[in-house]
Write an enzyme that holds these catalytic residues in place. Structure first.
Site, short mmCIF file in Angstrom:
data_model
loop_
_atom_site.label_atom_id
_atom_site.label_comp_id
_atom_site.label_asym_id
_atom_site.label_seq_id
_atom_site.Cartn_x
_atom_site.Cartn_y
_atom_site.Cartn_z
N GLY A 31 6.85 4.24 6.57
CA GLY A 31 7.27 5.39 5.95
C GLY A 31 7.68 4.62 4.36
O GLY A 31 7.14 3.72 3.91
N HIS A 34 3.90 5.47 -0.59
CA HIS A 34 3.62 5.54 -2.12
C HIS A 34 2.27 5.71 -2.08
O HIS A 34 1.68 5.85 -0.96
CB HIS A 34 4.28 4.15 -2.71
CG HIS A 34 3.75 2.87 -1.99
ND1 HIS A 34 2.40 2.45 -1.37
CD2 HIS A 34 4.60 2.17 -1.11
CE1 HIS A 34 2.30 1.33 -0.76
NE2 HIS A 34 3.62 1.19 -0.47
N HIS A 37 -0.21 3.71 0.21
CA HIS A 37 -0.49 4.61 1.65
C HIS A 37 -1.25 5.50 1.51
O HIS A 37 -2.09 5.94 2.28
CB HIS A 37 1.01 5.00 2.18
CG HIS A 37 2.03 4.01 2.46
ND1 HIS A 37 3.28 3.74 1.93
CD2 HIS A 37 2.23 3.05 3.63
CE1 HIS A 37 3.98 2.93 2.40
NE2 HIS A 37 3.28 2.31 3.21
N SER A 190 6.96 -0.21 -0.36
CA SER A 190 8.12 0.48 0.09
C SER A 190 9.29 -0.37 -0.48
O SER A 190 10.41 0.06 -0.75
CB SER A 190 8.25 0.68 1.40
OG SER A 190 7.32 1.38 1.87
P1 AMP Z 1 3.71 -0.38 5.73
O1 AMP Z 1 4.15 0.83 5.74
O2 AMP Z 1 4.27 -1.30 4.65
O3 AMP Z 1 3.88 -0.89 7.12
O4 AMP Z 1 2.17 -0.19 5.21
C1 AMP Z 1 1.32 0.67 6.16
C2 AMP Z 1 0.04 0.23 5.68
O5 AMP Z 1 -0.27 0.75 4.17
C3 AMP Z 1 -0.36 -1.05 5.77
O6 AMP Z 1 -1.65 -1.04 6.47
C4 AMP Z 1 -0.28 -1.68 4.64
O7 AMP Z 1 -1.18 -2.97 4.39
C5 AMP Z 1 -0.80 -0.52 3.70
N1 AMP Z 1 -0.16 -0.71 2.43
C6 AMP Z 1 1.03 -1.35 1.97
N2 AMP Z 1 1.08 -1.25 0.56
C7 AMP Z 1 -0.19 -1.03 0.08
C8 AMP Z 1 -0.69 -0.87 -1.00
N3 AMP Z 1 0.14 -1.38 -2.23
N4 AMP Z 1 -1.95 -0.65 -1.30
C9 AMP Z 1 -2.66 -0.42 -0.16
N5 AMP Z 1 -2.58 -0.18 1.12
C10 AMP Z 1 -1.01 -0.51 1.26
#
Ligand code: AMP
Length: 283
Positions: A31, A34, A37, A190
């Site tokens: 969650g 941005h 995601h 996030s």
């Molecule tokens: P998180 O919510 O941080 O667990 O991220 C969920 C998914 O989004 C994970 O596979 C992350 O690697 C991906 N993600 C997070 N930040 C970015 C970004 N800046 N660009 C692309 N994918 C991202």
């Protein structure tokens, strides 16, 4: 977009989609969404009939309790973003739905070397928690395609290994999407919402340190270059956990570079209380 909170409900819906031969893409998240995601959602809607996102702040992957407590939560905005992006279903489970048998979680994932380095070393237990939650989510969502961000480079490798050593059926195809960045190069995250104005300005230096490595790397011994990068981070106010150049496929350290081997620079560093990570393929 359909919102599911219960495993049984989403499972039924997914089974009905699979009966209709629908191809399913799955994007797990914690969650505070941005555009990074959303780029994963876009990648999924482009090739699947149905795209499912999950939002679950997984308590057992946080080794630092205050990081867990302060993890940003913006559910209303997240739902809007997912809806605008054309996501078909959102799974928003409680801790009980994901871990009905409570803690500690019994299954141990034999990840080998990959768990002993970098995030595995600095965040003990982190990757076991990541594997537990993603494994559980995959058994619920049974996707054809799983979407992950290169932003979490080591996590992609860990989850690839997890899908190989568990008996998921089908084994989802892994789709690794490029890191989306802010205009000044800071990788979207996030946790960036927790940076104050001064920290936010300084944060671009983590990107700049990687760019320096990419632009100045020469075949030969890499130690001097790494030290320069570390020094730049420290001068910018970061406390680095690590800045390394590793083999892009195996994540083994590369000290002498032959100029050909595929390599990646990875870093994790604190700006005051906030720990940022980033990486860049160097060739
Ligand atoms: P998180 O919510 O941080 O667990 O991220 C969920 C998914 O989004 C994970 O596979 C992350 O690697 C991906 N993600 C997070 N930040 C970015 C970004 N800046 N660009 C692309 N994918 C991202």
């Amino acid at each position: 977009m359909i919102l599911f909170k219960k495993v049984n409900d989403i499972h039924k819906w997914i089974e009905s989609q699979r009966e209709k031969q629908k191809k399913i893409g799955f994007v797990p998240t914690m969650g505070a969404l941005h555009q990074g995601h959303i780029s994963l959602i876009d990648a999924s809607t482009g090739t699947n009939d149905k795209t499912i996102a999950s939002i679950f702040v997984n308590p057992i992957q946080f080794n630092d309790p205050s990081d867990f407590e302060k993890y940003p939560v913006t559910i209303e905005k997240d739902i809007q973003l997912l809806e605008q992006a054309g996501c078909d279903a959102l799974f928003l489970p409680s801790v009980n739905e994901i871990y009905p048998q409570g803690f500690p979680v019994k299954q141990h994932y034999d990840l080998g070397y990959i768990e002993t380095i970098l995030e595995g070393e600095y965040r003990p237990g982190h990757f076991q928690g990541v594997c537990a939650v993603v494994h559980r989510l995959l058994t619920i969502t049974i996707p054809d395609n799983l979407y992950l961000g290169q932003k979490d480079y080591q996590q992609c490798m860990v989850l690839k290994k997890m899908t190989e050593i568990t008996n998921l059926s089908p084994v989802p195809a892994l789709n690794i999407c490029p890191t989306l960045r802010e205009e000044d190069g800071l990788a979207m995250s996030s946790r960036n919402t927790r940076l104050n104005a001064d920290e936010r300005k300084k944060a671009t230096n983590i990107f700049q340190a990687l760019v320096l490595l990419k632009n100045t790397i020469q075949p030969g011994n890499l130690e001097k270059l790494i030290n320069e990068g570390l020094q730049n981070l420290e001068e910018a106010g970061f406390k680095p956990d690590y800045l390394v150049i590793y083999d892009a496929k195996t994540l083994e350290p590369v000290i002498e570079w032959d100029g050909k081997r595929k390599i990646v620079a990875l870093t994790a560093a604190y700006l005051n209380e906030i720990r940022l990570i980033d990486n860049m393929l160097l060739n």
